[in-house]
Scaffold this active site. Structure first.
Site, PDB file in Angstrom:
ATOM      1  N   LEU A 241       1.659   2.228 -27.866  1.00  0.00           N
ATOM      2  CA  LEU A 241       1.861   2.307 -29.173  1.00  0.00           C
ATOM      3  C   LEU A 241       2.872   3.725 -29.476  1.00  0.00           C
ATOM      4  O   LEU A 241       2.644   4.723 -29.078  1.00  0.00           O
ATOM      5  CB  LEU A 241       0.374   2.844 -29.755  1.00  0.00           C
ATOM      6  CG  LEU A 241       0.492   2.857 -31.251  1.00  0.00           C
ATOM      7  CD1 LEU A 241       0.777   1.323 -32.010  1.00  0.00           C
ATOM      8  CD2 LEU A 241      -0.905   3.540 -31.659  1.00  0.00           C
ATOM      9  N   ASP A 242       3.941   3.290 -30.281  1.00  0.00           N
ATOM     10  CA  ASP A 242       4.978   4.483 -30.869  1.00  0.00           C
ATOM     11  C   ASP A 242       5.641   4.965 -29.690  1.00  0.00           C
ATOM     12  O   ASP A 242       6.034   6.188 -29.903  1.00  0.00           O
ATOM     13  CB  ASP A 242       4.067   5.238 -31.574  1.00  0.00           C
ATOM     14  CG  ASP A 242       3.420   4.672 -32.859  1.00  0.00           C
ATOM     15  OD1 ASP A 242       3.638   3.712 -33.201  1.00  0.00           O
ATOM     16  OD2 ASP A 242       2.373   5.543 -33.565  1.00  0.00           O
TER      17      ASP A 242
END
Lengths: 298, 298, 298, 298
Positions: A241-242
């Protein structure tokens, strides 16, 4: 509607019908540029822009982006690719050759926030994003009317805890044929399989200056930390994520006066600018991924 | 030397000899501004600038910075403070009243990197930082000659694993009387006792856009993450590393071309600018700390 | 449509129904702040923000912006204005007192370029510009459908060499009751009489960093000069072309690669941002004009 | 002194002893890149960076900057230049080939303001400007001690109305052998003959965002106009005042609060940054002049 007329699109297409873009990546060694440019010269190409970057001597990888004009590109494109293949193999190259006049197909995913979507639609209609926006997919019905007023199909596919795999099947079907997927503030996680199918072709906008404020509610986090600049980050989506390769970032100055709501409001301007720039560069084949980083050619 | 002449300092001191600055913080309620401005009017003060900020209704705290001119300020300053005390008490105020013409005493700590130190010295000598830089303290001898050429004492106090407490004693003695301590790329941790003595009076420059890249080697971290902007953060030092109230931040655009060395070089420009701004604002009594945040009055 | 629901507008209106803004300008002298804040305290007001600026001692003019909350503002507003008038007279003040919940009426003039208009409409619909956009007036029919889709009347009033005075009469009638007129890339000169009627209430966006490239075709001028930054300027319109008080400016970095068309495209982003900021500040009563300059309160 | 040790300079020189930079400009036509890269490949060069720019089709001019590594460059440099000449002639090229390890000789002219000079000296001593600063020439004695403390000769050559031609003779003699002359806030006009001798090799810093505020006292002009950004411009000096090709520009946000003195102070930071960047790019052979514009390669 305030759209670029079909006549104007055609003028652009006509103007660049013989313009090609070549992206190359290979281990560094002498003779690469000579081989490429000799080949293009033999084909009768005129190089109008070229940029090259070589990583540090240890890793030693060579990256190049070339724009050239070549008469009758449309007919000759496949032949040229085939003719280049032996050179590519001898240098162990990854390469792509695309026609600048071919519009890439873009599928946009969106949730309830409309600012990033509208920025993309606006730039598209004003001719700044040369692409076909083939579909907008959302888990909410809110923007149906707006999107359709641009002449773009709108698929509302609600996503719940229970229907996730099935909803994704529907999304994949709706996006079929897309060259690039843009998550314009789409607040759902995509499955590894989806990510794999569109590796380095899914662009997300994260509403913070990554890696600061990873995860949820970045403006709330920024407010609590008392930062003096807020930012946004456009990146390719990967499983972590991210954490995918960053394409573009920018910031906006804030002061103690701004509450969370005002941070969000100011942040929206940065988000839409950053995402639009990243999408534009991707559409113009300016971005190469190397490890977890991007090379963005000017 | 390229220093502000004593004559020029005196011109400044003379010009602002009757200029006072008042910083106030208290629970919000009606009548605060009226009480303060009525008091100042009675004293014969002329308010030349005032700025106020109130936090959201839930927390409801009032902050104010006032600059005013008052004839014979020097003689009357203590009397005025005493006269204001009952008002302060009735509103439960924290307040300070300082003479703008009084130069604050600054002690600068530095290790081996000289760019932040030189920026401060240069701005000081050109009259942009109105202060007395009373001493520069370092754990290395490298900058002795340079610092002394500015007419400033240089204390070299080597810090090792074994002599930390004793070295800090020497540092505290060398910095005695300082109003503010500036860590201009000083790469050692200070003890809780030291931090306590100078609470919200120690300014550090961190070479990243906090809270990204907390801790050591931020440029190496930034390089590995492939960010498109690098930054610097000036903050008050608290016990938790790199987590104190942020005074100022800024960024610099970078590309894939920059290696770690070039990031450091570009970063140096941001670091020295950000630190110099933060120190300047502190010296002009523009910064109020509230929780873990700062209010920086314009 | 992607509009702020009436319910959300009402929430805002309700939240700020007792919020007032006061703008004051007068010759500087001691006691002004005391008089104002004492008056407000007597009325039962709670000051939530105040900012003050005094010009240099020679010209000695005092400017102030105060936001305060006062129960039952709606009913009491006129009474308070009347009660304040003697104070205003004794200090020779210009002053205004407005309710934050009252939406100002905005008339937008536009020619063929739609980016500035769309930015304003988009920010308005998303609740960032608290106003009533009462009409859009254009000398071209192009944007009629778009504007009407926002529920705003569109007046197409063609302007030719021959019908200028009469066309302006129609424009004035169409804009009747407007508190502020925004020239969102409106490429016609207004008459002195029009300017006089709306003195310091007409905001124009000029597509250069004024005073560079005054007049026509600024991007062509910028291209020829080879500047490395292009900019935009929002200013109040006065009789002298492009010479009115500047409200806001910003710039965008460019390189040798950009041709005039690309400069225009990049410039559009700066233009719409700068204009939207300036209009927002005007609507929030943050801008005071002093001579040929503006004071923009934070 | 805080200087780069001779050992560090040597490390740099050693590291880049085989690095060459080639700048090329010629009419555009197919085959240029192929011819250049084939030639370099034959010589055994490894291209590490190359950037190319072609003006619009009408003017059709080709510009290129190549960095390459070539074993034993020092000995072979002249031979390679000679061998390239026939290619250059066949394409009607202007070209230069320089060794990256050869430090250019820089002469700095300065009047009374020291900030730009100090920035250059600081960056030079910290290894950011790879050059020999051979002399500082001033019409005032003020900075003699400072400059000499860097180990650089200081020539004070007073310039009056009466001695201008003779003073310039002395300046030319003092600067003899300079590859580039930097006017670091030198407030005198140079003669056409001087400009001719150093065509496109004299870099000036102008303290405004040109073409705004051409001529004297730009900060006073900016203050009167009430701009919201101030700027600085580094450009090559030509006979027409402040009208030469722009190398770099930047701006700094200001508000109504700043008086002329504060504008000057803020402006100093922009001036020194902009000048240092422009000088750095010139030293790294990144700047090509085309008509009255520059191409700055990344």
């Amino acid at each position: 509607m305030y759209r670029l007329s079909e006549r104007e699109w055609q003028a652009y297409t006509e103007k660049y019908k013989d313009r090609a873009r070549m992206l190359i990546s290979c281990p560094d060694r002498p003779g690469i540029v000579a081989a490429i440019s000799h080949f293009l010269y033999q084909q009768g190409a005129n190089i109008v822009q070229s940029d090259q970057y070589t990583t540090d001597p240890e890793t030693g990888r060579f990256f190049m982006r070339i724009e050239f004009d070549l008469t009758n590109l449309e007919e000759r494109c496949e032949v040229i690719k085939a003719a280049f293949r032996p050179i590519a193999e001898s240098f162990d190259m990854d390469f792509s050759l695309v026609q600048a006049s071919k519009r890439k197909k873009v599928a946009i995913f969106v949730s309830k926030e409309d600012h990033c979507l509208l920025e993309l639609l606006w730039r598209w209609k004003s001719g700044e994003l040369y692409a076909d926006i083939s579909v907008v997919i959302s888990n909410h019905p809110d923007m149906k009317e707006t999107v359709e007023s641009f002449g773009i199909p709108y698929h509302c596919i609600p996503v719940t805890k229970d229907n996730k795999p099935q909803a994704e099947e529907e999304q994949i079907a709706a996006a079929a044929g897309a060259d690039v997927i843009v998550l314009a503030r789409y607040m759902q996680i995509l499955s590894p399989r989806f990510l794999d199918d569109y590796a380095m072709r899914i662009i997300n906008i994260h509403h913070s200056f990554l890696p600061a404020f990873v995860g949820a509610k970045p403006y709330e986090q920024a407010y609590r930390r008392g930062v003096k600049l807020i930012g946004a980050t456009a990146h390719y989506v990967t499983e972590e994520l991210d954490a995918g390769p960053i394409i573009e970032q920018d910031v906006q100055r804030v002061t103690h006066q701004e509450d969370v709501e005002t941070l969000k409001q100011l942040g929206r301007q940065v988000e839409r600018t950053v995402l639009a720039r990243a999408v534009g560069w991707h559409l113009e084949d300016r971005v190469l991924v190397y490890g977890n980083k991007t090379i963005v050619f000017p």
